[in-house]
Design a protein around this motif. Structure first.
Motif, PDB file in Angstrom:
ATOM      1  N   ASN A  81       0.817  -1.215   0.000  1.00 25.39           N
ATOM      2  CA  ASN A  81       0.000   0.000   0.000  1.00 25.39           C
ATOM      3  C   ASN A  81       0.849   1.263   0.000  1.00 25.39           C
ATOM      4  O   ASN A  81       0.498   2.263  -0.609  1.00 25.39           O
ATOM      5  CB  ASN A  81      -0.955   0.003   1.199  1.00 25.39           C
ATOM      6  N   ARG A  82       1.973   1.199   0.670  1.00 18.57           N
ATOM      7  CA  ARG A  82       2.882   2.352   0.677  1.00 18.57           C
ATOM      8  C   ARG A  82       3.373   2.627  -0.750  1.00 18.57           C
ATOM      9  O   ARG A  82       3.422   3.771  -1.200  1.00 18.57           O
ATOM     10  CB  ARG A  82       4.067   2.067   1.598  1.00 18.57           C
ATOM     11  N   ALA A  83       3.728   1.560  -1.470  1.00 18.65           N
ATOM     12  CA  ALA A  83       4.161   1.720  -2.873  1.00 18.65           C
ATOM     13  C   ALA A  83       3.026   2.297  -3.713  1.00 18.65           C
ATOM     14  O   ALA A  83       3.235   3.201  -4.527  1.00 18.65           O
ATOM     15  CB  ALA A  83       4.618   0.385  -3.438  1.00 18.65           C
ATOM     16  N   ARG A  84       1.804   1.818  -3.490  1.00 21.62           N
ATOM     17  CA  ARG A  84       0.665   2.249  -4.310  1.00 21.62           C
ATOM     18  C   ARG A  84       0.270   3.697  -4.057  1.00 21.62           C
ATOM     19  O   ARG A  84      -0.305   4.338  -4.936  1.00 21.62           O
ATOM     20  CB  ARG A  84      -0.536   1.338  -4.054  1.00 21.62           C
ATOM     21  N   ARG A  85       0.576   4.204  -2.852  1.00 21.01           N
ATOM     22  CA  ARG A  85       0.278   5.622  -2.604  1.00 21.01           C
ATOM     23  C   ARG A  85       1.186   6.497  -3.468  1.00 21.01           C
ATOM     24  O   ARG A  85       0.829   7.613  -3.831  1.00 21.01           O
ATOM     25  CB  ARG A  85       0.471   5.961  -1.124  1.00 21.01           C
ATOM     26  N   ILE A  86       2.361   5.993  -3.811  1.00 22.74           N
ATOM     27  CA  ILE A  86       3.294   6.747  -4.659  1.00 22.74           C
ATOM     28  C   ILE A  86       3.081   6.423  -6.136  1.00 22.74           C
ATOM     29  O   ILE A  86       3.070   7.297  -6.992  1.00 22.74           O
ATOM     30  CB  ILE A  86       4.753   6.415  -4.260  1.00 22.74           C
TER      31      ILE A  86
END
Ligand SMILES: [Zn+2]
Ligand SMILES: [Zn+2]
Length: 250
Positions: free
Chosen positions: A227-232
């Motif tokens: 999810n952290r990757a997908r926020r970027i």
């Protein structure tokens, strides 16, 4: 054009994943030869095989030894292994030493040419150097049906020296060994962490990002915080073994 992830982790297999091997079954191109290579016969659709190695660390090459049994059951016309010359020499001397493995499989070793490497069915590969202990290379592969880049093992940054080499590809397959709280360890060991890979994918304006080569010591389903990757970079997927994707028109 299909892309099949035969193995998706780094270092060693765990209960969920085998080590890296990514197959383009319709053109007979395999990216790295980790333990996931044992699944090759299920998917390969060609009578020739071109294996492109990122480097010769064991998690990326041990599967070359599995080819011996495979070609005994199903002979192939040719198996070519493409890598930097020093890596091919290390494989010949060490992995295929009689002390480590009894019979050398029928492989043709092909040092990477300085420019473009021609591949079956009108494909080409360009390689670029990656910073990693012992050195590694990434690839940009192109067919009329689609274009992808394969980058492992290295430390991603949004200003990575290979940024232009991967710009605009439809599919970026990139290593992501560590979550963000282990960013410092990633730098020290020549690997990548989540946010840095996502920022690089955004900067390179790729179509989609697929993360591979996660730390196998973490048995979590999501060891790197997707999810952290997908926020970027929203178009991010965490690869799992036997994941299949389609490139281009199909
Ligand atoms: Zn590795
Ligand atoms: Zn490595």
């Amino acid at each position: 054009m299909r892309v099949v992830f035969l193995g998706t982790t780094g270092y060693h297999p765990n209960d969920r994943r085998h080590t890296l091997a990514v197959l383009l079954p319709e053109v007979g191109v395999l990216l790295d030869a980790g333990t996931g290579l044992f699944r090759l016969p299920r998917y390969l659709q060609t009578s020739q095989l071109d294996i492109l190695l990122s480097h010769a660390h064991l998690d990326h090459v041990v599967g070359l030894t599995y080819l011996l049994g495979m070609v005994h059951r199903r002979p192939l016309e040719a198996i070519r292994v493409h890598a930097q010359e020093a890596k091919l020499q290390a494989i010949e001397e060490h992995l295929f030493s009689e002390l480590l493995f009894p019979v050398r499989p029928p492989l043709t070793m092909c040092p990477l040419p300085p420019a473009e490497l021609p591949l079956p069915q009108g494909g080409t590969a360009r390689w670029f150097p990656l910073e990693h202990p012992g050195g590694a290379v990434g690839y940009r592969l192109r067919w009329p049906q689609g274009e992808l880049a394969y980058v492992t093992d290295t430390t991603a940054t949004p200003e990575a020296p290979y940024l232009e080499a991967i710009r605009g590809v439809e599919l970026l397959i990139h290593e992501c060994y560590f979550p963000d709280h282990e960013a410092e360890l990633a730098r020290r060991t020549g690997h990548s962490h989540t946010s840095a890979v996502a920022r690089l994918a955004a900067e390179a304006e790729v179509g989609q990002l697929v993360l591979v080569h996660m730390d196998p010591g973490s048995e979590a389903e999501d060891p790197i915080d997707l999810n952290r990757a997908r926020r970027i970079f929203p178009a991010t997927t965490l690869a799992h073994d036997e994941l299949e994707l389609s490139l281009g028109s199909g």
